[in-house]
Design a protein around this motif. Structure first.
Motif, PDB file in Angstrom:
ATOM      1  N   LEU A 133     -29.504   5.060  21.423  1.00  0.00           N
ATOM      2  CA  LEU A 133     -30.475   3.964  21.618  1.00  0.00           C
ATOM      3  C   LEU A 133     -29.804   2.758  20.576  1.00  0.00           C
ATOM      4  O   LEU A 133     -29.519   3.230  19.578  1.00  0.00           O
ATOM      5  CB  LEU A 133     -31.896   4.260  21.401  1.00  0.00           C
ATOM      6  CG  LEU A 133     -32.933   3.186  21.242  1.00  0.00           C
ATOM      7  CD1 LEU A 133     -32.898   2.296  22.593  1.00  0.00           C
ATOM      8  CD2 LEU A 133     -34.145   3.728  20.745  1.00  0.00           C
ATOM      9  N   ARG A 134     -29.707   1.716  21.148  1.00  0.00           N
ATOM     10  CA  ARG A 134     -29.351   0.446  20.056  1.00  0.00           C
ATOM     11  C   ARG A 134     -30.016  -0.724  20.523  1.00  0.00           C
ATOM     12  O   ARG A 134     -30.611  -0.644  21.765  1.00  0.00           O
ATOM     13  CB  ARG A 134     -27.780   0.337  20.263  1.00  0.00           C
ATOM     14  CG  ARG A 134     -26.724   1.315  19.838  1.00  0.00           C
ATOM     15  CD  ARG A 134     -26.892   1.801  18.251  1.00  0.00           C
ATOM     16  NE  ARG A 134     -25.918   0.691  17.618  1.00  0.00           N
ATOM     17  CZ  ARG A 134     -26.018   0.460  16.452  1.00  0.00           C
ATOM     18  NH1 ARG A 134     -26.536   1.250  15.458  1.00  0.00           N
ATOM     19  NH2 ARG A 134     -25.207  -0.472  15.938  1.00  0.00           N
ATOM     20  N   GLY A 135     -29.985  -1.838  19.722  1.00  0.00           N
ATOM     21  CA  GLY A 135     -30.690  -3.080  19.872  1.00  0.00           C
ATOM     22  C   GLY A 135     -29.709  -4.123  20.024  1.00  0.00           C
ATOM     23  O   GLY A 135     -28.841  -4.156  19.459  1.00  0.00           O
ATOM     24  N   LEU A 136     -30.343  -5.169  20.542  1.00  0.00           N
ATOM     25  CA  LEU A 136     -29.274  -6.335  20.943  1.00  0.00           C
ATOM     26  C   LEU A 136     -30.442  -7.503  20.398  1.00  0.00           C
ATOM     27  O   LEU A 136     -31.576  -7.655  20.830  1.00  0.00           O
ATOM     28  CB  LEU A 136     -28.984  -6.626  22.175  1.00  0.00           C
ATOM     29  CG  LEU A 136     -27.893  -5.743  22.663  1.00  0.00           C
ATOM     30  CD1 LEU A 136     -27.542  -5.828  24.249  1.00  0.00           C
ATOM     31  CD2 LEU A 136     -26.533  -5.953  21.942  1.00  0.00           C
ATOM     32  N   LEU A 176     -19.403  11.233  13.099  1.00  0.00           N
ATOM     33  CA  LEU A 176     -19.266  10.494  14.124  1.00  0.00           C
ATOM     34  C   LEU A 176     -20.829  10.789  14.734  1.00  0.00           C
ATOM     35  O   LEU A 176     -21.549  11.796  14.579  1.00  0.00           O
ATOM     36  CB  LEU A 176     -18.364  11.086  15.230  1.00  0.00           C
ATOM     37  CG  LEU A 176     -16.883  11.012  14.932  1.00  0.00           C
ATOM     38  CD1 LEU A 176     -15.998  11.778  16.022  1.00  0.00           C
ATOM     39  CD2 LEU A 176     -16.519   9.306  14.768  1.00  0.00           C
ATOM     40  N   THR A 177     -21.333   9.768  15.353  1.00  0.00           N
ATOM     41  CA  THR A 177     -22.515   9.524  16.001  1.00  0.00           C
ATOM     42  C   THR A 177     -22.755  10.661  17.177  1.00  0.00           C
ATOM     43  O   THR A 177     -23.516  11.135  17.563  1.00  0.00           O
ATOM     44  CB  THR A 177     -22.893   8.322  16.453  1.00  0.00           C
ATOM     45  OG1 THR A 177     -22.833   6.958  15.492  1.00  0.00           O
ATOM     46  CG2 THR A 177     -24.047   8.070  17.360  1.00  0.00           C
ATOM     47  N   VAL A 178     -21.725  10.755  18.036  1.00  0.00           N
ATOM     48  CA  VAL A 178     -21.833  11.567  19.196  1.00  0.00           C
ATOM     49  C   VAL A 178     -21.653  12.954  18.714  1.00  0.00           C
ATOM     50  O   VAL A 178     -22.449  13.821  19.448  1.00  0.00           O
ATOM     51  CB  VAL A 178     -20.334  11.420  19.922  1.00  0.00           C
ATOM     52  CG1 VAL A 178     -20.502  10.181  20.923  1.00  0.00           C
ATOM     53  CG2 VAL A 178     -19.107  11.748  19.290  1.00  0.00           C
ATOM     54  N   LEU A 232     -31.209   9.246  20.461  1.00  0.00           N
ATOM     55  CA  LEU A 232     -30.617   9.043  19.210  1.00  0.00           C
ATOM     56  C   LEU A 232     -30.544   7.703  19.045  1.00  0.00           C
ATOM     57  O   LEU A 232     -29.880   7.030  19.578  1.00  0.00           O
ATOM     58  CB  LEU A 232     -29.167   9.705  19.090  1.00  0.00           C
ATOM     59  CG  LEU A 232     -28.747   9.812  17.548  1.00  0.00           C
ATOM     60  CD1 LEU A 232     -29.426  11.325  16.728  1.00  0.00           C
ATOM     61  CD2 LEU A 232     -27.300   9.877  17.511  1.00  0.00           C
ATOM     62  N   TYR A 233     -31.337   7.408  17.779  1.00  0.00           N
ATOM     63  CA  TYR A 233     -31.072   5.943  17.402  1.00  0.00           C
ATOM     64  C   TYR A 233     -30.493   5.848  16.062  1.00  0.00           C
ATOM     65  O   TYR A 233     -31.013   6.004  15.153  1.00  0.00           O
ATOM     66  CB  TYR A 233     -32.691   5.393  17.144  1.00  0.00           C
ATOM     67  CG  TYR A 233     -32.775   4.059  16.891  1.00  0.00           C
ATOM     68  CD1 TYR A 233     -31.757   2.807  17.061  1.00  0.00           C
ATOM     69  CD2 TYR A 233     -33.516   3.450  15.986  1.00  0.00           C
ATOM     70  CE1 TYR A 233     -31.719   1.651  16.871  1.00  0.00           C
ATOM     71  CE2 TYR A 233     -33.779   1.957  15.621  1.00  0.00           C
ATOM     72  CZ  TYR A 233     -32.789   1.282  15.984  1.00  0.00           C
ATOM     73  OH  TYR A 233     -33.000  -0.073  15.590  1.00  0.00           O
ATOM     74  N   PRO A 234     -28.830   5.701  15.809  1.00  0.00           N
ATOM     75  CA  PRO A 234     -28.112   5.675  14.746  1.00  0.00           C
ATOM     76  C   PRO A 234     -28.301   4.378  14.232  1.00  0.00           C
ATOM     77  O   PRO A 234     -28.409   3.374  14.749  1.00  0.00           O
ATOM     78  CB  PRO A 234     -27.102   6.084  15.261  1.00  0.00           C
ATOM     79  CG  PRO A 234     -26.744   5.584  16.456  1.00  0.00           C
ATOM     80  CD  PRO A 234     -28.124   5.532  17.473  1.00  0.00           C
ATOM     81  N   GLY A 235     -28.043   4.331  12.980  1.00  0.00           N
ATOM     82  CA  GLY A 235     -27.970   3.028  12.097  1.00  0.00           C
ATOM     83  C   GLY A 235     -27.999   3.272  10.523  1.00  0.00           C
ATOM     84  O   GLY A 235     -27.967   4.298   9.890  1.00  0.00           O
ATOM     85  N   SER A 236     -27.751   2.104   9.798  1.00  0.00           N
ATOM     86  CA  SER A 236     -27.720   2.270   8.505  1.00  0.00           C
ATOM     87  C   SER A 236     -29.049   2.129   7.798  1.00  0.00           C
ATOM     88  O   SER A 236     -29.445   2.775   6.866  1.00  0.00           O
ATOM     89  CB  SER A 236     -26.800   1.064   7.863  1.00  0.00           C
ATOM     90  OG  SER A 236     -25.592   0.953   8.721  1.00  0.00           O
ATOM     91  N   PHE A 237     -30.024   1.330   8.473  1.00  0.00           N
ATOM     92  CA  PHE A 237     -31.512   1.088   8.103  1.00  0.00           C
ATOM     93  C   PHE A 237     -31.420   0.866   6.713  1.00  0.00           C
ATOM     94  O   PHE A 237     -32.174   1.678   5.934  1.00  0.00           O
ATOM     95  CB  PHE A 237     -32.269   2.280   8.381  1.00  0.00           C
ATOM     96  CG  PHE A 237     -32.109   2.819  10.042  1.00  0.00           C
ATOM     97  CD1 PHE A 237     -32.423   1.777  11.025  1.00  0.00           C
ATOM     98  CD2 PHE A 237     -31.218   3.780  10.365  1.00  0.00           C
ATOM     99  CE1 PHE A 237     -32.396   2.079  12.315  1.00  0.00           C
ATOM    100  CE2 PHE A 237     -31.228   4.170  11.703  1.00  0.00           C
ATOM    101  CZ  PHE A 237     -32.018   3.343  12.775  1.00  0.00           C
ATOM    102  N   ASP A 238     -30.740   0.033   6.045  1.00  0.00           N
ATOM    103  CA  ASP A 238     -30.475  -0.487   4.724  1.00  0.00           C
ATOM    104  C   ASP A 238     -31.359  -1.571   4.363  1.00  0.00           C
ATOM    105  O   ASP A 238     -30.497  -2.450   3.723  1.00  0.00           O
ATOM    106  CB  ASP A 238     -29.428  -0.156   4.107  1.00  0.00           C
ATOM    107  CG  ASP A 238     -29.500  -0.540   2.613  1.00  0.00           C
ATOM    108  OD1 ASP A 238     -30.167   0.259   1.906  1.00  0.00           O
ATOM    109  OD2 ASP A 238     -28.371  -1.063   2.156  1.00  0.00           O
TER     110      ASP A 238
END
Ligand code: COD
Length: 160
Positions: A85-88, A71-73, A4-10
């Motif tokens: 999945l998250r990015g740095l 909630l993301t979970v 799962l790739y969560p985000g605002s993507f705005d």
């Protein structure tokens, strides 16, 4: 495996897209989950963001685009994802990302968060930077997918 790739993507940037592509190669399936977040006032509506991501990922197999509230979970569980999945991009992301990852694990220890480092050539990209450049008429074609570049032009022209 399904991530799962969560985000605002705005909006979605090429940095986000690179992460989705690499996530697909690594895990096979990526569910891109856009936070609805009624508390924030995004530049792009939820429907616009979903459409942007759907178009920009149409060349990829194994991508699902969805939205979530709460909630993301819970979203991860609902979509039968095994990991988040998250990015740095830089050290400045680290504290925030670690806090989210710990919070999610405290809520549901089933989900591991996997971090991918940014592609070096996209490390300067964020949704805020892209909006700032577009607001002042700068070129964004090397920062965002074509569909987002068009939407940014339309958004800031109509805001003038
Ligand atoms: N290269 C690589 N990665 C990138 C780049 C880039 N150029 N740009 C952004 N990223 C990464 C970010 O670091 C982030 O990991 C991800 O892509 C998404 O970025 P954003 O900015 O679109 O998303 P965020 O950070 O606003 O998302 C926040 C969440 C929606 C995940 C968070 O608010 C959340 O989980 N909300 C739901 C409520 C909840 O569950 N709360 C508990 C946890 S705090």
């Amino acid at each position: 495996m399904r991530a799962l790739y969560p985000g605002s993507f705005d909006p979605l940037t090429l940095g986000h897209l690179d992460l989705i592509e690499r996530g697909c190669s690594l895990f096979g399936e990526v569910v891109v989950a856009v936070l609805q977040n009624p508390g924030k006032s995004p530049a792009f509506s939820l429907d616009q963001r979903l459409e942007q991501i759907t178009q920009a990922t149409s060349h990829l197999q194994g991508v699902t685009v969805t939205s979530f509230n709460g909630l993301t979970v819970n979203c991860a569980r609902e979509h039968h994802a095994q990991l988040i999945l998250r990015g740095l991009r830089a050290m400045s992301d680290f504290e925030y990302e670690l806090q989210i990852a710990h919070t999610n694990r405290s809520l549901d220890s089933e989900f591991e968060t996997i971090f991918l480092s940014t592609a070096a050539h996209y490390s300067f990209l964020s949704s805020s930077v892209v909006k700032e450049v577009a607001r002042f008429g700068g070129r964004v074609e090397h920062m965002v997918p074509a569909v987002v570049a068009e939407d940014l032009k339309r958004f800031f022209n109509s805001a003038l």
